[in-house]
Design a protein around this motif. Structure first.
Motif, PDB file in Angstrom:
ATOM      1  N   UNK A  96       0.842  -1.029   0.007  1.00  0.00           N
ATOM      2  CA  UNK A  96       0.056   0.001  -0.017  1.00  0.00           C
ATOM      3  C   UNK A  96       0.780   1.206  -0.128  1.00  0.00           C
ATOM      4  N   UNK A  97       2.087   1.274   0.555  1.00  0.00           N
ATOM      5  CA  UNK A  97       2.853   2.390   0.759  1.00  0.00           C
ATOM      6  C   UNK A  97       3.774   2.395  -0.306  1.00  0.00           C
ATOM      7  N   UNK A  98       4.486   1.358  -0.949  1.00  0.00           N
ATOM      8  CA  UNK A  98       5.361   1.388  -1.980  1.00  0.00           C
ATOM      9  C   UNK A  98       5.004   1.404  -3.394  1.00  0.00           C
ATOM     10  N   UNK A  99       3.941   0.581  -3.812  1.00  0.00           N
ATOM     11  CA  UNK A  99       3.621   0.495  -4.787  1.00  0.00           C
ATOM     12  C   UNK A  99       3.077   1.598  -5.627  1.00  0.00           C
ATOM     13  N   UNK A 100       2.186   2.465  -5.024  1.00  0.00           N
ATOM     14  CA  UNK A 100       2.024   3.774  -5.506  1.00  0.00           C
ATOM     15  C   UNK A 100       3.079   4.738  -5.985  1.00  0.00           C
ATOM     16  N   UNK A 101       4.128   4.629  -4.927  1.00  0.00           N
ATOM     17  CA  UNK A 101       5.357   5.361  -5.122  1.00  0.00           C
ATOM     18  C   UNK A 101       6.099   4.761  -6.254  1.00  0.00           C
ATOM     19  N   UNK A 102       6.248   3.828  -6.744  1.00  0.00           N
ATOM     20  CA  UNK A 102       6.726   3.017  -7.824  1.00  0.00           C
ATOM     21  C   UNK A 102       5.985   3.302  -9.132  1.00  0.00           C
ATOM     22  N   UNK A 103       4.837   3.383  -8.959  1.00  0.00           N
ATOM     23  CA  UNK A 103       3.930   3.605 -10.339  1.00  0.00           C
ATOM     24  C   UNK A 103       4.145   5.112 -10.662  1.00  0.00           C
ATOM     25  N   UNK A 104       4.140   6.076  -9.429  1.00  0.00           N
ATOM     26  CA  UNK A 104       4.382   7.342  -9.770  1.00  0.00           C
ATOM     27  C   UNK A 104       5.924   7.736 -10.311  1.00  0.00           C
ATOM     28  N   UNK A 105       6.847   6.892  -9.858  1.00  0.00           N
ATOM     29  CA  UNK A 105       7.996   6.957 -10.440  1.00  0.00           C
ATOM     30  C   UNK A 105       8.451   6.237 -11.695  1.00  0.00           C
ATOM     31  N   UNK A 106       7.219   5.799 -12.495  1.00  0.00           N
ATOM     32  CA  UNK A 106       7.050   5.287 -13.796  1.00  0.00           C
ATOM     33  C   UNK A 106       7.189   4.084 -13.947  1.00  0.00           C
ATOM     34  N   UNK A 107       7.402   3.150 -12.856  1.00  0.00           N
ATOM     35  CA  UNK A 107       7.157   1.533 -13.146  1.00  0.00           C
ATOM     36  C   UNK A 107       5.894   0.998 -13.254  1.00  0.00           C
ATOM     37  N   UNK A 108       5.991   0.057 -14.138  1.00  0.00           N
ATOM     38  CA  UNK A 108       4.522  -0.631 -14.444  1.00  0.00           C
ATOM     39  C   UNK A 108       4.620  -1.942 -13.298  1.00  0.00           C
TER      40      UNK A 108
END
Ligand code: NAP
Length: 343
Positions: A89-101
């Motif tokens: 819940x914490x990390x996945x949105x950060x990764x998607x925001x950083x451009x990762x799929x």
């Protein structure tokens, strides 16, 4: 080759992901992440390898990194996530925001309206919810989910019956211990026992199945109108969730027609989708976890024990919870993302 990373690579589902992705013809494992306690160690050192095949040589010396955007190389094309849900819940949105799929198996965000929840054989068109997600959140990357393992077991069989108009579904599960992860249930709790409660599982089955069988109109997913009630039980099997399902339909449905519709239900044109998707048995005592969980390399669902009820049919279904129900489901969603041009 598509350069991939695995988040939570040392866990039960993470090890299954490595088993499935290491020999995959389209994916190349370049990054493995876990908790800060594992970061900096070689994968062989950090993971207590318990999967039922030798640890692949190509991953043993990869240095495990922390699960954070700045620890993951920029040129990774696709991430598979099997993190505990609070971490996801914490990390996945950060990764998607950083451009990762991210193709994620964790339970966080599955019911968020702009997060697609997908079984590629059932609702592949829901992948286009990602356009709404990127518009609304301003992300360059994307986050897509597979459902809970007990939901995945039941939903392909229900999808096959929906042409008769599903109105009400009742399900009781007999779920394997691997579904709780390595440290989930102790041997003292489960040997010679059954536990008639799995925290949050009933609600997941009741909600996720209606989203999966819902319709996407280009802007939002409308939940299926059927009423679903679940009762979930943990039993001392290692792998394979068995479920007793009662499905009531608007149109009259015979057990023979239900079995035929499931046997004919199409698989997806993706490398990991099995043929047939649903294996049906005439023997009333099948499917069984130990005998049938590995059908279709663990990616098939099986069903049997069809009989008539007042308003529909009753049957039993089974799937391998850490392959079709978790790691294999994420891999299949990764293949769909690739096929649809999101990677
Ligand atoms: P698990 O065996 O406990 O593994 C958890 C993984 O997450 C490990 O790699 C662990 O790394 C890592 N991790 C833990 N805390 C972390 C943190 N603070 N930061 C970064 N990484 C962290 O769990 P699992 O059974 O594989 O389940 C993983 C997810 O899949 C869960 O969300 C679960 O609900 C879901 N799921 C599981 C199944 C199943 O059948 N098991 C089915 C469907 C869905 P360390 O080794 O360093 O601790």
């Amino acid at each position: 080759m598509v350069r991939i990373g695995i988040l939570g690579a040392t866990g039960a589902v993470g090890q299954r992901l490595i088993q499935l992705l290491e020999p995959h013809p389209e994916f190349d494992i370049v990054t493995l992440t876990a908790s800060p306690a594992s970061a900096g160690r070689s994968y062989r050192d950090a993971a207590k390898w318990r999967a039922d095949s030798p640890i692949p040589e190509s991953v043993t010396d990869i240095e495990v990194v922390e699960t954070a955007p700045d620890a993951i190389p920029n040129d990774v094309d696709l991430l598979f996530s099997s993190l505990p849900s609070d971490v996801g819940a914490e990390v996945e949105p950060e990764l998607a925001a950083a451009g990762y799929v991210v193709s994620s198996n964790s339970s966080n965000a599955r019911m968020d309206p702009d997060v697609p929840l997908i079984i590629p054989e059932v609702n592949p068109d829901h992948v286009n919810v990602l356009e709404v997600q990127q518009d609304e959140r301003g992300w360059d990357g994307a986050l897509l989910k597979n459902p809970n393992c007990s939901t995945i077991t039941m939903v392909p069989t229900l999808a096959a019956l929906d042409e008769w108009g599903l109105e009400s579904v009742r399900v009781a599960t007999l779920q394997a211990v691997s579904g709780a992860g390595y440290s989930g249930v102790t041997s003292m709790e489960i040997i010679d026992n059954a536990i008639p409660h799995i925290g949050g599982e009933e609600q997941k089955m009741e909600r996720e199945s209606r989203k999966l069988l819902g319709s996407f109109d280009g802007a939002e997913v409308h939940l299926h109108e059927m009423d679903v009630a679940a009762s979930c039980n943990r039993i001392p099997t290692i792998d394979g969730h068995l479920e007793n399902v009662w499905a009531d339909t608007r149109e009259s449905l015979s057990p023979e027609a239900a079995a035929e519709a499931m046997a004919d239900y199409p698989s997806a044109p993706l490398p990991s989708s099995p043929e047939p998707l649903v294996h049906t048995f005439e023997e009333p005592e099948r499917p069984q976890p130990r005998l049938d969980r590995n059908l279709g390399n663990g990616m098939a669902v099986s069903a049997g024990g069809f009989r008539e009820t007042d308003d529909g049919v009753q049957y039993n279904c089974l799937a391998h919870n850490t392959i079709r129900g978790a790691a294999g489901a994420s891999v299949l969603n990764g293949e769909l993302l690739l096929e649809e041009g999101w990677v």
